[in-house]
Design an enzyme around this catalytic site. Structure first.
Site, PDB file in Angstrom:
ATOM      1  N   MET A 272       0.836  -1.208   0.000  1.00 11.62           N
ATOM      2  CA  MET A 272       0.000   0.000   0.000  1.00 11.62           C
ATOM      3  C   MET A 272       0.865   1.250   0.000  1.00 11.62           C
ATOM      4  O   MET A 272       1.776   1.381   0.811  1.00 11.62           O
ATOM      5  CB  MET A 272      -0.931  -0.035   1.232  1.00 11.62           C
ATOM      6  CG  MET A 272      -1.767   1.217   1.418  1.00 11.62           C
ATOM      7  SD  MET A 272      -2.928   1.435   0.046  1.00 11.62           S
ATOM      8  CE  MET A 272      -3.041   3.220  -0.007  1.00 11.62           C
ATOM      9  N   GLU A 273       0.509   2.183  -0.898  1.00 15.34           N
ATOM     10  CA  GLU A 273       1.389   3.310  -1.217  1.00 15.34           C
ATOM     11  C   GLU A 273       1.283   4.522  -0.293  1.00 15.34           C
ATOM     12  O   GLU A 273       1.600   5.637  -0.723  1.00 15.34           O
ATOM     13  CB  GLU A 273       1.091   3.765  -2.648  1.00 15.34           C
ATOM     14  CG  GLU A 273      -0.295   4.431  -2.858  1.00 15.34           C
ATOM     15  CD  GLU A 273      -1.390   3.485  -3.321  1.00 15.34           C
ATOM     16  OE1 GLU A 273      -1.321   2.284  -2.987  1.00 15.34           O
ATOM     17  OE2 GLU A 273      -2.325   3.959  -3.991  1.00 15.34           O
ATOM     18  N   GLU A 307       4.641   0.770  -5.904  1.00 10.27           N
ATOM     19  CA  GLU A 307       4.200   1.675  -4.826  1.00 10.27           C
ATOM     20  C   GLU A 307       4.938   3.007  -4.884  1.00 10.27           C
ATOM     21  O   GLU A 307       4.362   4.053  -4.570  1.00 10.27           O
ATOM     22  CB  GLU A 307       4.368   1.014  -3.454  1.00 10.27           C
ATOM     23  CG  GLU A 307       3.692  -0.348  -3.285  1.00 10.27           C
ATOM     24  CD  GLU A 307       2.222  -0.395  -3.695  1.00 10.27           C
ATOM     25  OE1 GLU A 307       1.565   0.668  -3.724  1.00 10.27           O
ATOM     26  OE2 GLU A 307       1.733  -1.500  -4.015  1.00 10.27           O
TER      27      GLU A 307
HETATM   28  N1  BES Z   1      -3.228   0.692  -3.791  1.00 13.19           N
HETATM   29  C1  BES Z   1      -2.913  -0.687  -3.869  1.00 13.19           C
HETATM   30  C2  BES Z   1      -3.200  -1.441  -2.609  1.00 13.19           C
HETATM   31  C3  BES Z   1      -4.654  -1.621  -2.295  1.00 13.19           C
HETATM   32  C4  BES Z   1      -5.404  -2.474  -3.016  1.00 13.19           C
HETATM   33  C5  BES Z   1      -5.259  -0.965  -1.255  1.00 13.19           C
HETATM   34  C6  BES Z   1      -6.732  -2.626  -2.729  1.00 13.19           C
HETATM   35  C7  BES Z   1      -6.584  -1.115  -0.967  1.00 13.19           C
HETATM   36  C8  BES Z   1      -7.334  -1.949  -1.693  1.00 13.19           C
HETATM   37  C9  BES Z   1      -1.451  -0.903  -4.198  1.00 13.19           C
HETATM   38  O1  BES Z   1      -0.849   0.126  -4.888  1.00 13.19           O
HETATM   39  C10 BES Z   1      -1.364  -2.115  -5.071  1.00 13.19           C
HETATM   40  O2  BES Z   1      -1.811  -2.060  -6.181  1.00 13.19           O
HETATM   41  N2  BES Z   1      -0.806  -3.198  -4.570  1.00 13.19           N
HETATM   42  C11 BES Z   1      -0.717  -4.434  -5.295  1.00 13.19           C
HETATM   43  C12 BES Z   1       0.697  -4.792  -5.613  1.00 13.19           C
HETATM   44  C13 BES Z   1       1.121  -4.334  -6.965  1.00 13.19           C
HETATM   45  C14 BES Z   1       2.558  -4.690  -7.245  1.00 13.19           C
HETATM   46  C15 BES Z   1       0.255  -4.856  -8.077  1.00 13.19           C
HETATM   47  C16 BES Z   1      -1.321  -5.513  -4.423  1.00 13.19           C
HETATM   48  O3  BES Z   1      -1.647  -5.230  -3.297  1.00 13.19           O
HETATM   49  O4  BES Z   1      -1.434  -6.628  -4.907  1.00 13.19           O
HETATM   50 ZN    ZN Z   2      -1.253   0.196  -6.887  1.00 12.71          ZN
END
Ligand code: BES
Ligand code: ZN
Length: 848
Positions: A272-273, A307
């Site tokens: 999470m970013e 991220e």
């Molecule tokens: N913003 C998302 C994390 C997130 C996802 C928060 C759903 C809340 C709900 C983050 O940037 C993200 O996309 N994470 C990915 C990893 C990425 C390398 C594809 C994940 O969590 O799988």
């Molecule tokens: Zn993302």
């Protein structure tokens, strides 16, 4: 669709939050006080409304600031409106537009569900420890403090955290000041930049770090538990280099003084970013040479790059509303490849992009129940359903297509303009297109609109006759569909490296000088599938066997051929005949497609005799690569060869290649613990044990799983534990899910893997039905939850299951599950149809 929810940003615009929070990890509670400074806008009214969920509001105060003086507005009633996640402050007086301070005191409970404020558990030198941290995306800030919890409501935050002494306390910005009393420390942090509530974060616990610095002086730290922080070195080095890369690429320096990356033992998503305090699942940040496979190491670099990209694209410039979530996630999922390619050119990230992002997007988007990239969102409860392959993988694929179409430099310049123009503010998709148009002079919006607003993608079919090509396009669908559609897409033909022409109509003819090596979508950057008349396909197959096509083109040709078979546009045997030209294939991205499609045949055809008939074929198919690669890494071996080895040996083991099975079992027998087996080979070794082993082996693997503190090792063991053939052992595996042996964050793996085991799938389906309430209660707020119907459906291809599925899920079509349930139904439809159509021909093919 769920009820429409009013945007609270329409009545109050916060400018600053002064937030004091006291966290009590012992009691699992928190309490706080927030002063929200902002502007009331719109018509005068008798109330102000904020988001709040599961909070007890103890008091509220409204102060109006005027040029002359401050005036307190008497509050007559505080009303918590549960179904809207709102707290409403009512007054007898009219509240007029103007500047206000709204002060609220509140308290809440820390719960285990991995959102809002939640705990992670780990043990250190025999003692149970806790880290308390936050997960606010998409709309969980309201579970920690009253706020306007919408991405457009950007404000600055002054956070002060009260926590037990001797804990490391982190938040988005550097520490400004600490004050320690007998029991507690109050840590106050520097003011954040103007940002959305979903990006606020803090963490406290006994954690340790490694530190480094970028060229421009940004302090980068990687945090983890005391046992794990030493495994963050790789991620730390990546983070520093990637920050430097983005500084240059975006042309805007990273705006904070520090950037922390924290690995948490319990974490719902992958990472999470949060601005300046990025949080990760452990396997997405830790690289332990003794336990981490090459594949996972690459994943760590990708997640860090993803991220960090959000720190600009998402944090600095943010979507106005969740409808444009794809802009955040699609973009980050594209640029993570660019950044990692920059760091590790020998890893060949772009070919990998085609195999993973693009192909998975094409697979989901071939369903009628897919959705457009730009998708209307009303209630944020719907939002978790769109953190899916369409937003991420199709989003990144259409960006890839556009970047290739415009050229890399033009694309980058457009991004620079976009970020510069909208920094600290919010945007819609069209703002990005506008910036790219300004820089490129190309009609970007016209080109992209069809790709982001229409569901699906085209199949472009080519008929070649005496150097004349006739092209036709129509939507590609896996299941025979009642609703034939007539939409078209502007398709970049990319028949040569310089071809920028778009095919926009449903049919078109053109002349070629020579047609023998005519191929659509060279390099694979176009988001579409292609098919050719039979005689031309034979010519292309010859180019494959003569090694005259690039890996992306070999991959595309084969994938498109298999998908056409699944959709009933061609017999499966024609794809299998094409596969014969891949005898010398040595690229892992192409093998990924080969392995996946052999897997689809096994899964969908679901026939023990066919399985047996496939084994000699597969042994022959992998023989030369198995021989070339062997079991040990050659000195200076290429990244691609190292990635290929587990795929090849895995197939050989599945096909019961005697020497592979023997070697795998010998490695298992001589290993005292998982660490004695090379991480890249662990999956093959344990997979072989599961397919050939008994209850004793199961118990041993389970003990190793429970003893391991490495999340990748645990996952590899989970894949094995759910892969035994004996029903009693499948039961035993499923019975682990609700015990302390399995973290909640990993439950979905156990279910999905069990469903993927043809001997366990019926038991797993029964388990899912029996435990649905538990799944909903414990994972209902989680991303993985909405995927369960799909996991189940893809494992079956018979009518009895389809009716059971229907019966079970028909009453469960909530906004969160509806799309997934429908996708599952459709998947069942095409799988049943494919099996009916092709089973006997496929059996015949493998017998010969
Ligand atoms: N913003 C998302 C994390 C997130 C996802 C928060 C759903 C809340 C709900 C983050 O940037 C993200 O996309 N994470 C990915 C990893 C990425 C390398 C594809 C994940 O969590 O799988
Ligand atoms: Zn993302």
């Amino acid at each position: 669709m769920a009820k429409k929810v009013r945007r609270l940003f329409e009545q109050f615009r916060p400018e600053n939050y002064k937030l004091d929070l006291a966290v009590n990890p012992e009691e699992m509670t928190f309490s706080g006080r927030v002063v929200i400074a902002g502007k009331k806008i719109g018509r005068p009214s008798q109330r102000l409304t904020f988001h709040a969920k599961n909070l007890k509001i103890a008091s509220a105060k409204i102060i109006k600031h005027d040029k002359k003086s401050d005036e307190e507005i008497a509050i007559s009633r505080i009303n918590c409106h549960k179904s809207y996640d709102e707290v409403r402050l009512h007054s007898e007086q009219k509240i007029f537009p103007g500047n206000y301070d709204v002060e609220l005191e509140f308290s809440g409970k820390i719960t285990r569900n991995m959102e809002g404020i939640y705990p992670s558990h780990f043990s250190h030198v025999g003692k149970d420890k806790k880290i308390i941290s936050t997960q606010f995306e998409s709309h969980h800030a309201r579970e920690a403090f009253p706020c306007i919890d919408e991405p457009e409501a950007k404000a600055t935050f002054d956070l002060a955290l009260t926590a037990p002494k001797n804990q490391t306390v982190l938040a988005n910005t550097p520490v400004k000041q600490t004050a320690t009393s007998k029991q507690q420390t109050v840590t106050s942090f520097e003011t954040t930049p103007r940002m959305s509530t979903y990006l606020l974060a803090f963490a406290l616990g006994e954690i340790k770090y490694l530190e480094s610095k970028t060229k421009t002086g940004v302090i980068v730290r990687t945090y983890a538990t005391p046992d794990n922080y030493k495994h963050t070195k790789f991620a730390l080095d990546c983070a520093v280099k990637i920050l430097e890369f983005y500084n240059e690429y975006f042309g805007i320096p990273y705006p904070l003084a520090k950037c922390d990356l924290l690995a948490l033992p319990d974490f719902a998503a992958g990472a999470m970013e949060n601005w300046g305090l990025i949080t990760f699942r452990e396997q997405a940040l830790l690289v332990d040479p003794k336990n981490t496979s090459l594949d996972m190491k690459q994943y760590v670099a990708m997640v860090v790059a993803h991220e960090l990209a959000h720190q600009w694209f998402g944090n600095l410039v943010t979507m106005r509303w969740w409808t444009d979530l794809w802009l955040n996630e699609g973009f980050a999922s594209w640029i993570e490849y660019l950044a990692v390619d920059h760091l590790f050119p020998e890893w060949q990230m772009w070919p990998q992009f085609i195999a993973s992002e693009q192909q998975s997007a094409l697979a989901l988007d071939a369903l009628e129940n897919s959705h457009p990239v730009e998708v209307p969102i009303n209630h944020p409860d719907e939002i978790r359903t769109i953190f899916d392959t369409i937003s991420y993988a199709k989003g990144s694929s259409v960006i890839h297509m556009l970047a290739n179409f415009l050229g890399q430099e033009t694309f980058r310049d457009g991004l620079r303009l976009y970020l510069n123009k909208h920094q600290y503010a919010n945007t819609d998709t069209v703002d990005l297109w506008a910036a790219l148009e300004e820089v490129s002079g190309q009609p970007v919006k016209d080109f992209m609109h069809a790709w982001t607003s229409q569901t699906g993608f085209p199949l472009v079919s080519a008929n070649i006759n005496n150097n004349e090509v006739t092209l036709a396009q129509r939507r590609f669908l896996l299941a025979a569909s009642a609703s034939e559609t007539s939409e078209t897409w502007p398709v970049p033909l990319l028949t040569t490296s310089s071809d920028r022409s778009l095919f926009k109509t449903s049919e078109q003819k053109f002349k070629l000088k020579a047609s023998d090596d005519f191929k659509l979508n060279l390099g694979g950057s176009g988001f579409y599938r292609a098919s050719y008349d039979a005689s031309h396909l034979t010519k292309l197959a010859k180019l494959v066997s003569q090694n005259k096509l690039a890996p992306e083109d070999r991959l595309g040709l084969l994938a498109d051929s298999f998908e056409s078979a699944k959709a009933g546009l061609a017999p499966a045997t024609s794809a299998l005949e094409l596969l014969a030209s891949y005898e010398k294939e040595d690229s892992p991205i192409v093998w990924e497609i080969i392995a996946a499609n052999l897997g689809s045949i096994r899964r969908v055809m679901d026939d023990e005799k066919l399985n047996d008939a496939m084994k000699p074929y597969v042994r022959k198919l992998v023989a030369s690569q198995a021989k070339r690669l062997g079991w040990t890494k050659a000195k200076n071996e290429s990244h691609f060869d190292s990635l290929l080895r587990p795929t090849i040996l895995g197939l050989a083991s599945w096909a019961e290649d005697a020497s592979t099975v023997k070697k795998a079992l010998a490695l298992y027998a001589s290993a005292a613990s998982p660490e004695d087996i090379e991480p890249d080979l662990r999956g093959v070794v344990y997979g072989t044990v599961a397919r050939t082993g008994d209850a004793k082996d199961f118990d041993k693997l389970l003990a190793e799983h429970n003893a391991s503190t490495n999340s990748e090792t645990q996952l590899t063991l989970t894949a094995a534990l759910t892969n035994f053939k004996q029903a009693s052992l499948s039961q035993k595996a499923l019975a682990q899910i609700r015990t302390d042996n399995v973290r909640l964050q990993d439950a979905a793996y156990w279910v999905a893997y069990s469903l993927g085991n043809r001997y366990a799938k019926s038991l797993a389906w029964d388990w899912m039905k029996d435990n649905w309430d538990w799944l909903e209660k414990n994972l209902g707020g989680d991303l993985s939850f909405s995927r369960f119907p799909n996991y189940a459906a893809r494992s079956f291809s018979d009518k009895e299951f389809a009716s059971d599925y229907q019966k079970f899920f028909a009453p469960k079509k909530s906004p969160m599950l509806e799309r997934s349930i429908n996708q599952g139904e459709e998947t069942l439809n095409w799988q049943i149809a494919w099996r009916t159509r092709d089973l006997s021909a496929i059996k015949k093919f493998f017998k010969n």
